[in-house]
Scaffold this motif. Structure first.
Motif, short mmCIF file in Angstrom:
data_model
loop_
_atom_site.label_atom_id
_atom_site.label_comp_id
_atom_site.label_asym_id
_atom_site.label_seq_id
_atom_site.Cartn_x
_atom_site.Cartn_y
_atom_site.Cartn_z
N UNK A 46 1.26 -0.91 -0.08
CA UNK A 46 -0.22 -0.11 0.23
C UNK A 46 0.98 1.49 0.18
N UNK A 47 1.47 1.33 0.61
CA UNK A 47 2.95 2.58 0.86
C UNK A 47 3.46 2.38 -0.45
N UNK A 48 3.95 1.62 -0.76
CA UNK A 48 4.62 1.74 -2.47
C UNK A 48 3.97 2.23 -3.72
N UNK A 49 2.27 2.22 -3.43
CA UNK A 49 1.83 2.72 -4.75
C UNK A 49 1.63 3.45 -4.29
N UNK A 50 1.36 3.98 -3.38
CA UNK A 50 0.46 5.10 -2.75
C UNK A 50 1.31 6.88 -3.51
N UNK A 51 0.61 7.49 -4.30
CA UNK A 51 0.72 8.44 -4.38
C UNK A 51 0.47 9.71 -3.70
N UNK A 52 1.37 10.75 -3.46
CA UNK A 52 0.97 11.49 -2.61
C UNK A 52 1.08 12.77 -3.45
N UNK A 53 -0.56 13.63 -2.81
CA UNK A 53 -0.60 15.00 -3.95
C UNK A 53 -1.88 15.05 -2.83
N UNK A 54 -2.18 16.45 -3.95
CA UNK A 54 -3.62 16.74 -2.96
C UNK A 54 -5.04 16.51 -4.43
N UNK A 63 0.12 11.76 5.79
CA UNK A 63 -0.43 10.39 6.38
C UNK A 63 0.81 9.31 5.58
N UNK A 64 1.01 9.25 4.38
CA UNK A 64 2.19 8.49 4.15
C UNK A 64 2.86 7.87 5.25
N UNK A 65 3.96 9.58 6.02
CA UNK A 65 4.80 9.36 6.90
C UNK A 65 4.51 8.37 7.96
N UNK A 66 2.82 8.41 8.27
CA UNK A 66 2.77 7.86 9.61
C UNK A 66 2.53 6.39 9.07
N UNK A 67 2.07 6.02 7.69
CA UNK A 67 2.13 4.58 7.65
C UNK A 67 3.57 4.35 7.71
N UNK A 100 -5.52 0.92 7.66
CA UNK A 100 -7.13 1.58 7.61
C UNK A 100 -7.53 3.30 7.90
N UNK A 101 -6.20 3.70 8.57
CA UNK A 101 -5.97 5.03 9.19
C UNK A 101 -5.43 5.55 7.81
N UNK A 102 -4.68 5.43 7.11
CA UNK A 102 -3.90 5.62 5.79
C UNK A 102 -5.40 5.67 4.70
N UNK A 103 -5.82 4.40 4.40
CA UNK A 103 -6.62 4.79 4.03
C UNK A 103 -7.90 5.49 3.88
N UNK A 104 -7.94 5.83 4.89
CA UNK A 104 -9.67 6.64 5.21
C UNK A 104 -8.90 8.29 4.66
N UNK A 105 -7.45 8.06 4.87
CA UNK A 105 -6.88 9.53 4.09
C UNK A 105 -7.18 10.14 2.49
N UNK A 106 -7.49 8.88 2.16
CA UNK A 106 -7.25 9.34 0.86
C UNK A 106 -8.49 10.34 -0.01
#
Length: 167
Positions: A46-54, A63-67, A100-106
């Motif tokens: 999940x971390x590897x595929x998540x893209x940071x942005x708005x 959120x990515x840093x917390x994960x 779960x917290x990370x997924x909710x932050x999308x």
């Protein structure tokens, strides 16, 4: 002739009747880290595929840093040779909560009605569900208006959609 063994908690007492000697020692149970390893692999993917942005579908940097921090804590537990099963189980729970917290932050699209534009129609949907939370009977439907994933439709959700209205 088998040696009789008496077990109490983690202590095992072996009695050898012929020699009249008693040996006392501890027996450490095996720690199963399979669930923790699977949770780490899942979170890493999940971390590897998540893209940071708005943009919708992206994640805030925090959120990515917390994960990543949760992943590192879980790895520390996994790599500890003296860890107990209870510590492993707690690490699995903590990492799954972080996922779960990370997924909710999308970042969600404010185009709630999926008509291709963000306008007062979307804002009206949020206003309609205003005040609902995850305990509401119609939460399955209402949660589309929960823009920040906090399981509550409030002023933050209204403000988010309002700020995205295209003029």
């Amino acid at each position: 002739m088998p040696i009789p063994t008496i077990s109490y908690m983690n202590w095992k007492v072996h009695i050898r009747l012929a020699t009249k000697s008693i040996a006392v020692g501890t027996s450490e149970p095996d720690v199963n880290k399979a669930a923790l390893t699977a949770a780490i692999d899942n979170a890493q993917n999940l971390y590897d595929t998540a893209v940071v942005g708005d943009e919708p579908g992206q994640y805030p940097q925090a959120a990515k840093e917390a994960l990543l921090e949760a992943l590192n804590e879980a790895r520390t537990v996994r790599d500890n040779q003296n860890v107990t099963q209870s510590q492993v189980d707690s690490a699995v729970t903590a990492l799954n909560t972080a996922v779960d917290t990370f997924k909710a932050a999308v970042i969600k699209s404010a185009d709630i009605n999926s008509d291709g534009s963000i306008d007062v129609g979307d804002l009206a949907i949020v206003a309609y569900y205003y005040g609902k939370d995850s305990s509401a009977a119609d939460w399955a439907t209402a949660k589309i208006a929960d823009m920040n994933g906090d399981n509550s439709i409030d002023i933050i959700d209204l403000a988010y959609v309002a700020s995205k209205i295209e003029s």
